[in-house]
Design an enzyme around this catalytic site. Structure first.
Site, PDB file in Angstrom:
ATOM      1  N   TRP A  55       0.820  -1.208   0.000  1.00 56.57           N
ATOM      2  CA  TRP A  55       0.000   0.000   0.000  1.00 56.57           C
ATOM      3  C   TRP A  55       0.855   1.260   0.000  1.00 56.57           C
ATOM      4  O   TRP A  55       1.854   1.337   0.724  1.00 56.57           O
ATOM      5  CB  TRP A  55      -0.860   0.043   1.263  1.00 56.57           C
ATOM      6  CG  TRP A  55      -1.895  -1.030   1.386  1.00 56.57           C
ATOM      7  CD1 TRP A  55      -1.680  -2.335   1.762  1.00 56.57           C
ATOM      8  CD2 TRP A  55      -3.299  -0.909   1.160  1.00 56.57           C
ATOM      9  NE1 TRP A  55      -2.865  -3.017   1.776  1.00 56.57           N
ATOM     10  CE2 TRP A  55      -3.883  -2.169   1.412  1.00 56.57           C
ATOM     11  CE3 TRP A  55      -4.116   0.153   0.769  1.00 56.57           C
ATOM     12  CZ2 TRP A  55      -5.248  -2.398   1.294  1.00 56.57           C
ATOM     13  CZ3 TRP A  55      -5.480  -0.072   0.648  1.00 56.57           C
ATOM     14  CH2 TRP A  55      -6.033  -1.339   0.900  1.00 56.57           C
ATOM     15  N   ASP A  56       0.423   2.251  -0.772  1.00 58.20           N
ATOM     16  CA  ASP A  56       0.886   3.617  -0.584  1.00 58.20           C
ATOM     17  C   ASP A  56       0.216   4.139   0.690  1.00 58.20           C
ATOM     18  O   ASP A  56      -0.794   3.585   1.134  1.00 58.20           O
ATOM     19  CB  ASP A  56       0.477   4.453  -1.807  1.00 58.20           C
ATOM     20  CG  ASP A  56       0.762   5.925  -1.654  1.00 58.20           C
ATOM     21  OD1 ASP A  56       1.890   6.273  -1.253  1.00 58.20           O
ATOM     22  OD2 ASP A  56      -0.150   6.730  -1.910  1.00 58.20           O
ATOM     23  N   LEU A  57       0.753   5.195   1.292  1.00 59.89           N
ATOM     24  CA  LEU A  57       0.177   5.725   2.536  1.00 59.89           C
ATOM     25  C   LEU A  57      -0.702   6.945   2.305  1.00 59.89           C
ATOM     26  O   LEU A  57      -1.919   6.901   2.506  1.00 59.89           O
ATOM     27  CB  LEU A  57       1.301   6.068   3.521  1.00 59.89           C
ATOM     28  CG  LEU A  57       0.863   6.672   4.866  1.00 59.89           C
ATOM     29  CD1 LEU A  57      -0.046   5.723   5.635  1.00 59.89           C
ATOM     30  CD2 LEU A  57       2.087   7.060   5.692  1.00 59.89           C
ATOM     31  N   ILE A  95      -1.114  -0.808  -4.322  1.00 60.17           N
ATOM     32  CA  ILE A  95      -2.310   0.025  -4.330  1.00 60.17           C
ATOM     33  C   ILE A  95      -1.900   1.463  -4.047  1.00 60.17           C
ATOM     34  O   ILE A  95      -1.287   1.749  -3.010  1.00 60.17           O
ATOM     35  CB  ILE A  95      -3.318  -0.448  -3.262  1.00 60.17           C
ATOM     36  CG1 ILE A  95      -3.672  -1.928  -3.477  1.00 60.17           C
ATOM     37  CG2 ILE A  95      -4.586   0.415  -3.293  1.00 60.17           C
ATOM     38  CD1 ILE A  95      -4.501  -2.535  -2.361  1.00 60.17           C
TER      39      ILE A  95
END
Length: 214
Positions: free
Chosen positions: A5-7, A157
């Site tokens: 995941w991106d943050l 994502i």
């Protein structure tokens, strides 16, 4: 399957605070606010790197310190997107997960911990971990390496074209996270493997990907 995941803009809605911090740094040090073009160029890239390109080391450091202090004093108030916590909890039962962010490690750890999400992730790759950053695949490749998994079994994502381009360059599938503003148009030059309009869509999209991979 490994789910990375991106943050910012994907797990948490930090854009408004990040912009406020940038404006504060510019206003305090430069006596002006950033232009809309400058703000757009900061999205998805490490801020220190961009500042150095624009201003040189010394001035960049001053702007960064002022803006960072403003941001850090308020970071505990950053909200996560509605439904994200539930999706992460559900996926944790069946997937290995990680966060790959262009943000500095201290910020990533503190912000995930403040939302009680840090324990859900098996790896964290942050700004300091690689010399090159998204859209370069280096951060994603490092995450896969640390987890000991092939990139073809990984999905990234993210909410920005740089996320999708990095995933493609790393040999990973990608999901464009549209829940921050629902703008599909920004991915025209960086087509993702799939699109999720809401966090709740991610589970179904990943299930379809797993079926096709199998």
């Amino acid at each position: 399957m490994v789910v990375l995941w991106d943050l910012d803009g994907t797990i948490q809605d930090s854009e408004s605070l990040a912009k406020e911090g940038t404006r504060h740094g510019f206003r305090t040090v430069l006596g002006r606010v950033p232009t809309s073009v400058e703000l757009a160029q900061l999205v998805g890239r490490p801020v220190p790197v961009v500042y150095k390109e624009w201003f040189g080391d010394e001035l960049a450091q001053r702007i960064l310190e002022v803006g960072t202090r403003f941001y850090e004093e308020r970071a505990h108030k950053i909200p996560i997107f509605l439904g994200i916590a539930d999706v992460l909890s559900r996926l944790k039962a069946t997937s290995v997960m990680g966060v790959v962010s262009s943000k500095r490690r201290g910020h990533v750890l503190r912000e995930l911990e403040s939302q009680q999400l840090l324990a859900l992730f098996d790896v964290i790759v942050a700004q300091e971990d690689t010399a090159r950053h998204k859209p370069d695949p280096a951060p994603l490749l490092l995450a896969a390496q640390r987890l000991g998994v092939p990139t073809k079994d990984s999905v990234y994502i993210g909410d920005q074209p740089t996320d999708i381009l990095a995933a493609a360059a790393a040999g990973m599938r990608s999901i464009a996270a549209l829940w921050s503003d629902n703008r599909v148009s920004r991915f025209e030059g960086a087509p993702p493997t799939a699109i999720a309009h809401a966090p709740s869509d991610v589970v179904a999209v990943l299930s379809q990907m797993t079926h096709h991979m199998g």
